[in-house]
Structure formats: C-alpha cells, structure tokens
Scaffold this motif. Sequence first.
Motif, PDB file in Angstrom:
ATOM      1  N   ARG A  92       0.671  -1.111  -0.033  1.00 31.61           N
ATOM      2  CA  ARG A  92       0.071  -0.100  -0.059  1.00 31.61           C
ATOM      3  C   ARG A  92       0.816   1.169  -0.153  1.00 31.61           C
ATOM      4  N   TYR A  93       0.552   2.199  -0.757  1.00 31.87           N
ATOM      5  CA  TYR A  93       1.361   3.365  -0.914  1.00 31.87           C
ATOM      6  C   TYR A  93       0.423   4.600  -1.055  1.00 31.87           C
ATOM      7  N   ARG A  94       0.799   5.900  -1.057  1.00 35.94           N
ATOM      8  CA  ARG A  94       0.118   7.032  -1.363  1.00 35.94           C
ATOM      9  C   ARG A  94       0.958   7.704  -2.365  1.00 35.94           C
ATOM     10  N   VAL A  95       0.071   8.516  -3.217  1.00 36.84           N
ATOM     11  CA  VAL A  95       0.502   9.261  -4.372  1.00 36.84           C
ATOM     12  C   VAL A  95       0.135  10.635  -4.078  1.00 36.84           C
ATOM     13  N   ARG A  96       1.059  11.564  -3.741  1.00 36.81           N
ATOM     14  CA  ARG A  96       0.593  12.908  -3.505  1.00 36.81           C
ATOM     15  C   ARG A  96       0.206  13.660  -4.998  1.00 36.81           C
TER      16      ARG A  96
END
Length: 849
Positions: A271-275
């Motif tokens: 799981r990861y976040r893309v700003r």
Amino acid sequence: MTDIEEADVVVIGSGMGGLAAARAIAQFGDRRVLILEQHYTIGGMTHEFTRAGQYHFGTGLHYMSADAGPFLEFMTDGRAQLSPLPADYDVLHFPEFDFAVPATWERFRSRLVEHFPDETAAIDAFFRTTRRAMIGLAARNVLASFPAAVRNVGTPLVRTLFPAAYRSVSHQVSRSFRDPRLRAIFAARWGLYGTAPRSSAFGYHAAVPLTFFMNGTAHPVGGPAELGRIIVEILQRYGVQVRPRQRVIEVLVERGRVTGVDVEDTAGGRRYRVRSGTVVSAAGVRNTYALSRQNRRLEKLPAEMSALMLFIGLKRSPVEFGLGGENHWLMPDLDGDGTLYVSFPSLNNPAARHHTMEALELVAPDVVEQWRGTAANDRPESYQEFKQRLAERLLTRLEQQWPGLREEIGFTELATPLSFETYQNSVQGSFYGLAATPQRLRSSVAGCRTPVKGLFVAGQDAWGSGVVGALAGGLMAANAVLKPRQLGALWGAIRKGPPTRDPATPWQGYLRVTAIEELSPTVRRFRLASLDSGPLPFTFIAGQYLKLELPVAVEPIERSYSICTGPQQTAFLDIAVRREPDGLGSVFLHQEVKTGQALRVSGPHGEFTWNGGPGTETLLLISGGVGITPLMSVLTAAADAGHRGRIVLLASFRAENEVLFGPELAALRHRLPGLVVKFVVTEWYGRIDATELMPYVDGATRVHLCGPAPMMQDLIGALAALRVPRKGIHTEAFVSGSGGRTRRERAHAVALAAAASGVTTYTIDLAGGGTAFPCHPGQSVLDAANTAGVPLPQSCGEGSCGTCRVRVLSGDFETDSRGLLSAAEISAGWLLACQTLPTSNVTISPEAF
C-alpha cells in the motif's frame, strides 16, 4: 502508510476516457501523469480475452463510426485501421416485420419514406429535431467542463434552446409520428447507450444511434484491443506511466481540495500514497464520489442497467447462415423491452482467424443480487446453474432466429452483472455508466467537474456512452485541467489531424493477404496489400524486410521475412516463405493463412539494402535457398533504375524442384543486359565454394550474401581468401522472435524432446495429499489441471494477471515469470501455472503467499 510518491496528475482507470485525459494533459500540459488501473490489462472496455486457445472476444466495443472521427484520429495519431460493416449495418427484427438501417441520412430517409409514405413530412421534421437535440447534448456537455459561473449562466439557456434533448425518447417519437411501427424503428437501438426509451433523454438517442452511425459503421482491424495498444504506445512517448493491478482505496481531500490517492498494489499487497493536486477519475461518477466521500450528492440520479453478454465461438462462418457482418436486434415487441443485440465481430475483423458472435441483453443489476458479495472464484453452484439457464434462454432465441446455429457452436461463456463488477469495477455492474436520462442532463454531478477542487471525472459519465463517448469525456476532463493557452494547442492539434508519419520510423499496422502462390514444394509467395486497396502505407529500400506478428495461439509470435518485390511497386509487396517442419511461423503461414486475411506488420526494417541508380557499380549477389528473396528486390530495383553495371547472381538450391524465381529472373535478364545468373543445385554440384566464386569476384565492389548460417560462415571466409574487402560484404540472417521464445514455442520444444525420449505423460502431484493428475508434454500446469478438473487459482490464462501462482516443490520444468513475480518469490519456488511446462514428474503446492 510509509511509501509516498508524487505525480503532477493521477488518472484513475485506463479506459478510453482515462487514456484520452492522460494524453492531452501530458502532451499539452507538460505534466507528469500516472495512470492507475485496477485490472491486469490496460484499455478498459477495449480489453479482449481468449478462450479455448482460439476464440478472441471483445468486452465493450462492438462497432463504431466508420470515419473514426477527429477524437480517435488524435488519440491514435491516425493509426487506427477500421473495417467497414455492410451498408445495411443494423437489422431490426420486430414480431411482424424487419427493417434494415442503412448508412447515410439520404438512404435512411429514402427507405423510411418508401415504407411510410404518409409520414414523409414527419420524417423530415424528426430529422431536424434530431440534429438540434444532438447539438443541445454537445452544448450541455461542453458547458459541464467549464467553471460553475459559466455553467450557471449557460445551462438554462441550453435547456431553453434545445428542449428536445431533455425529453424522453418515447415522448419525442410519440409526438412526431402516428404509425406505431415507425415509432418503434426510431426508438429502437437504445441498447447502444443502455436506457429504455420511456426513461432515456432524446439527446443521447439523437447523438448515438441516430447521428453518430449515420455515415456508416466499422470495427477495428485486429480487434478492439488494437486501439488500446496503439494509444498506450503513444503515451509512452509523452512519459505517461501506466500501472496495472493498482486499486485506488481513497481519493484524499483536505479542505475541499484533492491532495492525492491511497493505493493498493493487488499484485504484491503493498500500500502506498501518491501525492497530487490533480486527480482525474475515469472510474465513473459513482466510484469517484464514493472514493472521495461525496456519494451523498448522487441520491437523485436513477439507477443504471447492467447486462448479460453471451460470448459464442463458432465452428463455421456465420456467412453460411446468410449473415454478412451486420448487427441484429431481436425485439419481442414494438416497445423494445427484452431486446437482444447480436453482433458477429469475426466477420468485421479481417485479422480474425476463428469465428465468433456475441449476444447482449440489458438487465437490471438485481438479477444476481443473491450472489452479490461472493468471491468471483468461489461462487456457489446455484449461481452456475443460474448462468446455465440464462445462457440456454439466449441460445434458444438465437436458434429461433437462425435455425441450425446451435449445432455450429463450439464454445459459450456468459457474463452477468457480477462479471462487469469484477472486471470493469462498475457499481452494480453498470455497463454504460450513469443512466442516460433527463435527470442526468439536469444534474450538476453528471460531468467532468466535481465539488472537490482538483478532482475531475473522465469517461462515459463526462460525455456519453461507448468507447468514443468515453474518449470525448476524457478530453472534456482535460478541457477542465489545462490552461487556456494549452487548450488552444490541444484543440488546434485535434482540428489539424494526425501528424505526418516519419518515414524513418517503421510503419505498424495491418496488411491484407491478396494472393498466395506456390513457388516450390516448400516455398510459397504471399502478396500483401493495403486494406483499402490503395497504395502501400510505407516505402522501402531494396533488400529490407518486414516483421509479421503471427497469431499462432493465444500469444502471437514475431517472424521476419524479406521483401522480394522492387521498391517502385507501390500497390503491393511480396514475401516468400519456406516451410520449416518445426517452424511455428512458416507452418502457420503455409497451413493457416488464407487470402483475404489481415496480418499485423511492422516495417520496413534492415540495412541489407541497395539504393543504387543507373550507374555501373558491379554487384555480386549470393544466396542459398529462400535467401534469394531480398536479392530479387535488389535486382528488380536495379532494373527499374536502368542499372548499367555488371550484376552476378549465384543462387544455390538443394534440389532442382526447389529453384525459385526462374520466370522472374528470365524476365530480368532482358531488362538488365549485365546480369549473369547461375543456379547451383547442391545435390548435383555441392555447395558454392571459393572455386565457384573465383570467376566472379574480380571487380565486384559490393557483395550481398544471404542464406543458411553455415553457408554464410563458409563463404565469408572464402571471399576473404579471394581478397574481397570485408567492408564490401553485406550479410543478412534472421533470428526468429522478439526477445525470447513464446509459450507455444517452448511447449513445442518440450513435446519434441519428450517424444524423442519415449515419454507420453508426466504426473503432477499435489502436496498435502491431493489427487495427482496427468500432464502431456508441452502442456502447462494450468492447462493440465483444468483438463483434469483440478481447481487452481486462475483468471486470464495468458500470463498477464499473475493469479495462477503455484510452487513447484520438486521436479524439472521450463517457465516464464512474465515479470509478475518478485525475485524473492521466484527464489522461493513460486511460478505461474499458465507459463510452467513440466519436463519431468513434478510436485506442486497451490497454497497462497
């Protein structure tokens, strides 16, 4: 969530809307664009799948406007090739009469007036109303891409000027015509956008079946997936990054503005976040608003229809049932309820090898409500029984329309609303996005702008139904994202049309096989021409070759073949192919390809060329067997250029009946006074050697050598011994394939090795005491398990998705991980069952990671 990335723009979904928005924003906004796709393939409803190793099915695109239109021209740089459907492209079957819908307004009007002469004035008035309603829809949709201040002023004006766009279809046809049959004809084909006439807005009906297709219809050559293939290739030029198997968990919003997305990589669980300050969602309005926690705003929108789609593989051509590639609409009554749409994609795709048909019926999503929430690979037997009953009902309707059809069916598979939920990720299996109703036209949420700053919607919900409607919705999203100066460049490029092809870049597309000729017992000549009978779409230099993509199975292979015609011949080109007993490509061409079939081609390629003119250069051309093909192109070019120098051709063949191009060479002797031709039949005289070469090397300024590798290796040494400069010796040899053997090629090699060892069957044991099952040499673990009825996790069966992971605990095998497994997983023994070929008895464990 510790993994954080950044992107200028995030696009959710790789359907046509997402791809269009990504292209426009990356190219004209100079932004870094990241596309996140939840499926394991790119292209949305242009996706195709294969069953039984031979039947190729599209999932959403059945036909489109014949002229492609400026939007698709822009997206594909003019590379989309379309095959026209018959002039009468839609046939409507009512209980008491049939009506064939022709292309062009003029022919459509003429046929209607012929059948309904008393309503001529009403027909003309209806056509005028249709055009205005379509303009009203377009005006409304374009306004929806502008800021609220503009929308608030313009939208009421559009409603006032174009009221027909907001009426229901039933209302409009009832007020226009007296004859119920004429009403039924004009209200039919609502299946193209998915909302029944009593509920649908006439603007959508006017735009899709009544206007969009009036200039004729077509099907993509090579299938719908060819469009996505071209577009993704173009996106790479603009730095767009495309990631499959990425599920967006949430669209992040702070103080009314989008700040990024949270993502799950379903292939590995990360799981990861893309700003990002700009997010374009091609996942539909309902998904978009749910991901951004805005779904309360959708309460007033009516529910959408879903669909049943029956995919059918046929043993024989539908032509034998009197069909010509047109679509058929089977309607049990004049109201159109229960309409069954039937198409025959293989008749409209000249690249298709096996015949298919598809039948689609729009249904309410709740027909599968009792199984909603169950896992796709673990649904109860009652669901399978339900699908069988539905399939049987649809097959019965088809058999009634075309008696005897059922006997020619070799394969069927039914998709239900749950299928579209799983693969399309649509809410309740919605097939066309938001319902095409007057409420949608009046709603502020049905468009590319959202209440969240920086969050936009692309795709069908931003414009209208279908692949081209989704494309337009993507451009509307780009319209909202780009700055005014950038918008001018975008729409200027669309108006200008596709760029001129760089002649230094190999052309890619389909050519049609127009003739096949046997030159010897083992060699055939194939003539290739443009699909539209015009000039070839590229030029070439004598001695160059083409790469052909050959659909030998689920996975195509690439093979290279020299052009044997001269460059001045622009109407067609020829290749000559020797049949090798173990050659997948040559066997396919000799045994499977028929005249009329289209093959995907890339070219021209190669530096084994001669581009001389009417000079006096001395050429020595040496060939072995089919290696003479590029040299025939050189000789023809020399003759066309009026070459005056000496040219010697030494051509060796294994036997007299394998000598090629005898008549053509005899004709060339009359056009090239300096041409000397000597055939060497090796079964009589042996191979060409230094002694054979000696009389011809003196004065030769250029040598071209093409033939079997051992022959070329020997002759290069002989030429060097005869003091021919090495830089003057030009050679050509092909290595088949494009970076490694396909599964089919590996399977063939495994089967041959097993047969040589007398092995007919391997055994696959299941760890933990499961039932062992047989595997024939060359068969994959997955195919063997399916044949034996042993359940293994699976989805695509093509090495694309990574679902069929297993561990091989013991035994020997050949495999290809396809990049879907990490190095650690491979080290731990994880493999793809669909790509793993046992070469001994093996033990596997299908346990989860």
